[in-house]
Design an enzyme around this catalytic site. Structure first.
Site, short mmCIF file in Angstrom:
data_model
loop_
_atom_site.label_atom_id
_atom_site.label_comp_id
_atom_site.label_asym_id
_atom_site.label_seq_id
_atom_site.Cartn_x
_atom_site.Cartn_y
_atom_site.Cartn_z
N ASP A 100 0.83 -1.20 0.00
CA ASP A 100 0.00 0.00 0.00
C ASP A 100 0.86 1.25 0.00
O ASP A 100 1.97 1.26 0.53
CB ASP A 100 -0.91 -0.02 1.23
N HIS A 129 2.95 3.51 -8.93
CA HIS A 129 2.84 2.09 -9.25
C HIS A 129 4.11 1.60 -9.95
O HIS A 129 4.59 0.49 -9.68
CB HIS A 129 1.62 1.84 -10.13
N LEU A 154 12.00 -20.05 -4.10
CA LEU A 154 10.89 -19.24 -3.64
C LEU A 154 9.73 -19.31 -4.64
O LEU A 154 9.93 -19.26 -5.85
CB LEU A 154 11.35 -17.78 -3.50
#
Length: 259
Positions: A26, A43, A137
């Protein structure tokens, strides 16, 4: 997405490094606004953070990193911002795929993917296929994701199975629900990190976060550094996870495991 595995009930963990970290990324828009920039600039800057946090998680030996990339509520944003986000997500993932493969990182998606533009689905699907052989991962993108959507979908699947006689309604338990969530292929998060300072879950992994440790930071996502991420992991290491047990019981478990 169909369920592939069933999770077991949570057990007290004595591991110092979380196996699964979920993140609510956020503050991109606020970061840009504070600098007099368009929200899209925030963004774009946030994509750089995704890369460094993915690398940090891989180096620390974290098995799953789930990023709240685009919620179903985000479809209600101005169309130009939605279009820019979709384009940015696809281009960024395609650009990063060679490095994901190099670093043995597998890419997966969860969410109501059918709502996404078909071209975006196709291109992201190719990136997922290209990394499917990786064994390090697992980077999970929550795209067009809503926890309520996922739980409702799981309930619908259970109802269909019961109506078809494939399952006895009285046999439906936590594991049956969990096994039909889009997240069924991975363990529940050990740690949730939320950047930007807001203290809410925002319809994210509501079922899976039942026993998750929460870490809230006011740092906006574009500014969230490797040091910030490591600080969150260090804080997690100081916590005693009891899962309904007492502190004394956890200490006894720790002693018995050391013998």
């Amino acid at each position: 997405m169909t369920a592939t595995t069933t999770r077991t009930a949570p057990q007290p963990s004595l591991d110092s490094v979380p196996a699964h970290v979920a993140v609510i990324m956020d503050g991109n828009g606020r970061w840009a606004t504070a600098r007099g920039l368009e929200r899209s600039a925030g963004h774009a800057e946030g994509v750089k953070t995704v890369r460094r946090i993915t690398e940090a998680a891989s180096q620390l030996g974290i098995c799953y990193l789930t990023l709240y990339t685009f919620s179903t509520e985000n479809w209600n944003r101005p169309q130009d911002e939605v279009d820019a986000l979709m384009h940015l997500i696809v281009v960024a993932i395609e650009r990063e795929t060679p490095d994901l493969i190099k670093n043995n990182v597998r890419l997966r998606m969860i969410g109501d993917i059918g709502r996404m533009p078909s071209e975006a689905r196709r291109r992201l699907g190719q990136c997922i296929a290209d990394t499917s052989h990786c064994t390090g991962l697992t980077l999970v993108l929550a795209l067009s994701y809503s926890a309520r959507w996922d739980i409702t979908r799981a309930a619908r699947l259970l109802a269909e199975d019961a109506a078809a006689g494939r399952i006895d309604p009285s046999a439906i338990d936590d594991a049956a629900v969990a096994g039909r969530l889009s997240t069924s292929f991975m363990p529940d998060p050990d740690l949730l990190i939320r950047t930007g300072g807001d203290h809410r879950i925002s319809n994210y992994l509501l079922w899976e976060l039942a026993y998750t440790e929460l870490y809230i930071t006011p740092v906006y996502w574009p500014d969230f550094s490797q040091a910030d991420f490591e600080a969150a992991i260090s804080d997690f290491r100081t916590r005693q996870r009891r899962f309904g047990l007492t502190g004394g019981q956890i200490e006894d478990l720790s002693k018995s495991n050391q013998q």
